[in-house]
Design a protein around this motif. Structure first.
Motif, PDB file in Angstrom:
ATOM      1  N   LEU A 157       0.902  -1.163  -0.147  1.00  0.00           N
ATOM      2  CA  LEU A 157       0.025   0.097  -0.217  1.00  0.00           C
ATOM      3  C   LEU A 157       0.827   1.283   0.033  1.00  0.00           C
ATOM      4  N   CYS A 158       1.811   1.183   0.686  1.00  0.00           N
ATOM      5  CA  CYS A 158       2.833   2.452   0.863  1.00  0.00           C
ATOM      6  C   CYS A 158       3.394   2.591  -0.727  1.00  0.00           C
ATOM      7  N   GLU A 159       3.897   1.728  -1.339  1.00  0.00           N
ATOM      8  CA  GLU A 159       4.319   1.783  -2.454  1.00  0.00           C
ATOM      9  C   GLU A 159       3.449   2.406  -3.713  1.00  0.00           C
ATOM     10  N   ASN A 160       1.877   1.642  -3.593  1.00  0.00           N
ATOM     11  CA  ASN A 160       1.043   2.457  -4.171  1.00  0.00           C
ATOM     12  C   ASN A 160       0.645   3.833  -4.109  1.00  0.00           C
ATOM     13  N   LEU A 161       0.644   4.150  -2.822  1.00  0.00           N
ATOM     14  CA  LEU A 161       0.516   5.488  -2.316  1.00  0.00           C
ATOM     15  C   LEU A 161       1.470   6.591  -2.560  1.00  0.00           C
ATOM     16  N   GLY A 162       2.780   5.960  -2.697  1.00  0.00           N
ATOM     17  CA  GLY A 162       3.936   6.867  -2.918  1.00  0.00           C
ATOM     18  C   GLY A 162       4.612   7.347  -1.462  1.00  0.00           C
ATOM     19  N   LEU A 163       4.151   6.397  -0.557  1.00  0.00           N
ATOM     20  CA  LEU A 163       4.925   6.751   0.777  1.00  0.00           C
ATOM     21  C   LEU A 163       6.325   5.800   0.999  1.00  0.00           C
ATOM     22  N   ASP A 164       7.075   6.184   1.769  1.00  0.00           N
ATOM     23  CA  ASP A 164       8.171   5.541   2.016  1.00  0.00           C
ATOM     24  C   ASP A 164       7.882   4.366   2.621  1.00  0.00           C
ATOM     25  N   LYS A 165       8.730   2.964   2.135  1.00  0.00           N
ATOM     26  CA  LYS A 165       8.602   1.946   2.772  1.00  0.00           C
ATOM     27  C   LYS A 165       8.526   1.892   4.069  1.00  0.00           C
ATOM     28  N   GLY A 166       7.689   1.265   4.895  1.00  0.00           N
ATOM     29  CA  GLY A 166       7.731   1.011   6.172  1.00  0.00           C
ATOM     30  C   GLY A 166       6.798   2.028   6.852  1.00  0.00           C
ATOM     31  N   TYR A 167       6.485   3.152   5.965  1.00  0.00           N
ATOM     32  CA  TYR A 167       5.798   4.218   6.850  1.00  0.00           C
ATOM     33  C   TYR A 167       4.460   3.769   7.583  1.00  0.00           C
ATOM     34  N   LEU A 168       3.520   2.878   7.217  1.00  0.00           N
ATOM     35  CA  LEU A 168       2.244   2.651   7.655  1.00  0.00           C
ATOM     36  C   LEU A 168       2.665   1.666   8.830  1.00  0.00           C
ATOM     37  N   LYS A 169       3.894   0.760   8.723  1.00  0.00           N
ATOM     38  CA  LYS A 169       4.109   0.058  10.049  1.00  0.00           C
ATOM     39  C   LYS A 169       4.526   0.983  10.811  1.00  0.00           C
ATOM     40  N   THR A 170       5.410   1.981  10.775  1.00  0.00           N
ATOM     41  CA  THR A 170       5.913   2.634  11.698  1.00  0.00           C
ATOM     42  C   THR A 170       4.792   3.502  12.445  1.00  0.00           C
ATOM     43  N   VAL A 171       3.924   4.152  11.521  1.00  0.00           N
ATOM     44  CA  VAL A 171       2.493   4.747  12.129  1.00  0.00           C
ATOM     45  C   VAL A 171       1.815   3.685  13.247  1.00  0.00           C
ATOM     46  N   PHE A 172       1.627   2.274  12.793  1.00  0.00           N
ATOM     47  CA  PHE A 172       0.891   1.504  13.538  1.00  0.00           C
ATOM     48  C   PHE A 172       1.518   1.090  14.722  1.00  0.00           C
ATOM     49  N   TYR A 173       2.841   1.266  14.626  1.00  0.00           N
ATOM     50  CA  TYR A 173       3.540   0.785  15.844  1.00  0.00           C
ATOM     51  C   TYR A 173       3.724   1.689  17.145  1.00  0.00           C
ATOM     52  N   GLY A 174       3.628   2.932  16.611  1.00  0.00           N
ATOM     53  CA  GLY A 174       3.157   3.974  17.693  1.00  0.00           C
ATOM     54  C   GLY A 174       4.547   3.970  18.570  1.00  0.00           C
ATOM     55  N   SER A 175       4.403   4.742  19.946  1.00  0.00           N
ATOM     56  CA  SER A 175       5.690   4.644  20.846  1.00  0.00           C
ATOM     57  C   SER A 175       5.757   3.352  21.474  1.00  0.00           C
ATOM     58  N   ALA A 176       4.854   2.546  21.536  1.00  0.00           N
ATOM     59  CA  ALA A 176       4.913   1.172  22.173  1.00  0.00           C
ATOM     60  C   ALA A 176       5.768   0.380  21.197  1.00  0.00           C
ATOM     61  N   LYS A 177       6.160   0.620  20.044  1.00  0.00           N
ATOM     62  CA  LYS A 177       6.663  -0.145  19.272  1.00  0.00           C
ATOM     63  C   LYS A 177       6.208  -1.692  18.954  1.00  0.00           C
ATOM     64  N   ALA A 178       4.936  -1.509  18.868  1.00  0.00           N
ATOM     65  CA  ALA A 178       4.083  -2.935  18.755  1.00  0.00           C
ATOM     66  C   ALA A 178       2.813  -2.408  18.180  1.00  0.00           C
ATOM     67  N   PRO A 179       2.093  -3.267  17.255  1.00  0.00           N
ATOM     68  CA  PRO A 179       0.634  -3.050  16.746  1.00  0.00           C
ATOM     69  C   PRO A 179      -0.197  -3.655  17.791  1.00  0.00           C
ATOM     70  N   THR A 180      -1.389  -3.127  17.706  1.00  0.00           N
ATOM     71  CA  THR A 180      -2.477  -4.182  18.388  1.00  0.00           C
ATOM     72  C   THR A 180      -2.802  -5.365  17.452  1.00  0.00           C
ATOM     73  N   PHE A 181      -2.705  -6.441  17.795  1.00  0.00           N
ATOM     74  CA  PHE A 181      -2.792  -7.523  16.663  1.00  0.00           C
ATOM     75  C   PHE A 181      -3.876  -8.809  17.130  1.00  0.00           C
ATOM     76  N   GLY A 182      -4.868  -8.840  16.594  1.00  0.00           N
ATOM     77  CA  GLY A 182      -5.793 -10.125  17.377  1.00  0.00           C
ATOM     78  C   GLY A 182      -6.657 -10.658  16.427  1.00  0.00           C
ATOM     79  N   THR A 183      -7.022 -11.891  16.719  1.00  0.00           N
ATOM     80  CA  THR A 183      -7.797 -12.753  15.756  1.00  0.00           C
ATOM     81  C   THR A 183      -9.388 -13.125  16.423  1.00  0.00           C
ATOM     82  N   LYS A 184     -10.246 -12.858  15.761  1.00  0.00           N
ATOM     83  CA  LYS A 184     -11.697 -13.292  15.955  1.00  0.00           C
ATOM     84  C   LYS A 184     -12.083 -14.498  15.274  1.00  0.00           C
ATOM     85  N   VAL A 185     -12.463 -15.622  16.135  1.00  0.00           N
ATOM     86  CA  VAL A 185     -12.466 -16.792  15.441  1.00  0.00           C
ATOM     87  C   VAL A 185     -14.159 -17.073  15.495  1.00  0.00           C
TER      88      VAL A 185
END
Length: 315
Positions: free
Chosen positions: A134-162
């Motif tokens: 998505l970054c590539e298509n949007l013209g954003l630097d590689k890793g931009y979205l991941k960096t935003v998602f990680y925030g200052s805690a350096k981890a995303p929120t990731f979970g699964t609904k079964v």
């Protein structure tokens, strides 16, 4: 009506890369959904996940669901008008990041726990690959979205609904899951390949998301709509319950920003919008607190509520 977009990820490694990237971009701009095949997760692993998930439901959850229905005073027979405050689904949740709770979920067999841990790692890697595309298509630097998602805690929120959607006696009155947009970032769905039910709203019409063996359905959440300043949209979707058969299985993994991540339109994407931010700036946890109250209502008032708070703060 256009054909639902299906992306062959193997084509990203050859002469058809540009066309494949265009297909992904078109899907993000016009559908909010696409389906990926040849995504690198083995068919053997996916088959095991499906088999053990269905076995777990039959053994540990089916009877509970029947008891829940019975406890609602003859729900199956009494319903005569559409119900707008109930979903005909049986679910449990696994949290992977920032801290896993998979060891705390009752009734999960050891082999199933280990399998879901392995599956989650593959999905996390795939989610981060998707964000870079998505970054590539949007013209954003590689890793931009991941960096935003990680925030200052350096981890995303990731979970699964079964989820399992048992046969429903009155699917015209009770939805498997009511219409909503997803609050978070990128959602990866491994769904039943034999039983349909997932639909999205496109051009004011409900469109089926076709079951396809060993595929992963990708859809975009509200946070990506904000970060792209509206270029990509989160889309209303729902699950239609089925009256017969064995029911439908759905495993949705949500790769979302960390709770303290600051979300706002990417500055590089404002140039073509006369530097106008069409979406507010907010902390992800604050958005989730509001979403928890308004999940099945239109998303626009959620955005407007934060825009108003910014206006008040700057007045």
């Amino acid at each position: 009506m256009e054909t639902f977009p299906v992306v062959n990820m193997e084509k990203l490694n050859g002469e058809e890369r540009a066309a494949t990237m265009n297909l992904i971009n078109h899907a993000c701009e016009n559908w909010g959904f696409f389906q990926i095949v040849n995504h690198g997760i083995s068919t053997e692993l996916l088959d095991r996940v499906e088999k053990m998930t269905k076995e777990h439901y039959k053994k540990c959850m089916e009877e509970r669901f029947k008891q829940m229905v019975a406890a609602k005073a003859g729900l199956e027979e009494a319903v005569e008008t559409e119900i707008d405050d109930l979903d005909w689904e049986s679910t449990f949740y696994l949290r992977h990041l920032p801290i896993s709770n998979i060891s705390d979920i009752p009734d999960l067999q050891h082999d199933y726990r280990q399998l879901m841990k392995e599956f989650a790692q593959h999905l996390q890697n795939l989610a981060e690959d998707i964000l870079d595309l998505l970054c590539e298509n949007l013209g954003l630097d590689k890793g931009y979205l991941k960096t935003v998602f990680y925030g200052s805690a350096k981890a995303p929120t990731f979970g699964t609904k079964v989820s399992n959607y048992p046969p429903c006696p009155k699917p015209h009155l009770i939805k498997g899951l009511r219409a909503h947009t997803d609050a978070g970032g990128v959602i990866l769905l491994f769904q039943d390949d034999k039983v349909s039910g997932l639909q999205l709203l496109k051009d004011d019409k409900w469109v089926d998301v076709p079951p396809m063996q060993h595929s992963i359905v990708i859809n975009l959440g509200d946070q990506l709509e904000v970060i792209t300043n509206g270029r990509y949209k989160s889309v209303l979707h729902r699950v239609i319950a089925q009256p017969h058969g064995t029911g439908r299985m759905s495993i949705a993994s949500f790769y979302n920003p960390g709770s303290d991540a600051l979300i706002y339109p990417a500055p590089q994407l404002l140039v073509n919008n006369n530097n106008i931010m069409h979406y507010p700036k907010f902390v992800f946890e604050d958005y989730m607190n509001l979403y928890a109250q308004l999940k099945f209502q239109p998303k626009e008032p959620r955005f407007e509520a934060f825009m108003k708070s910014i206006d008040i703060a700057t007045a």
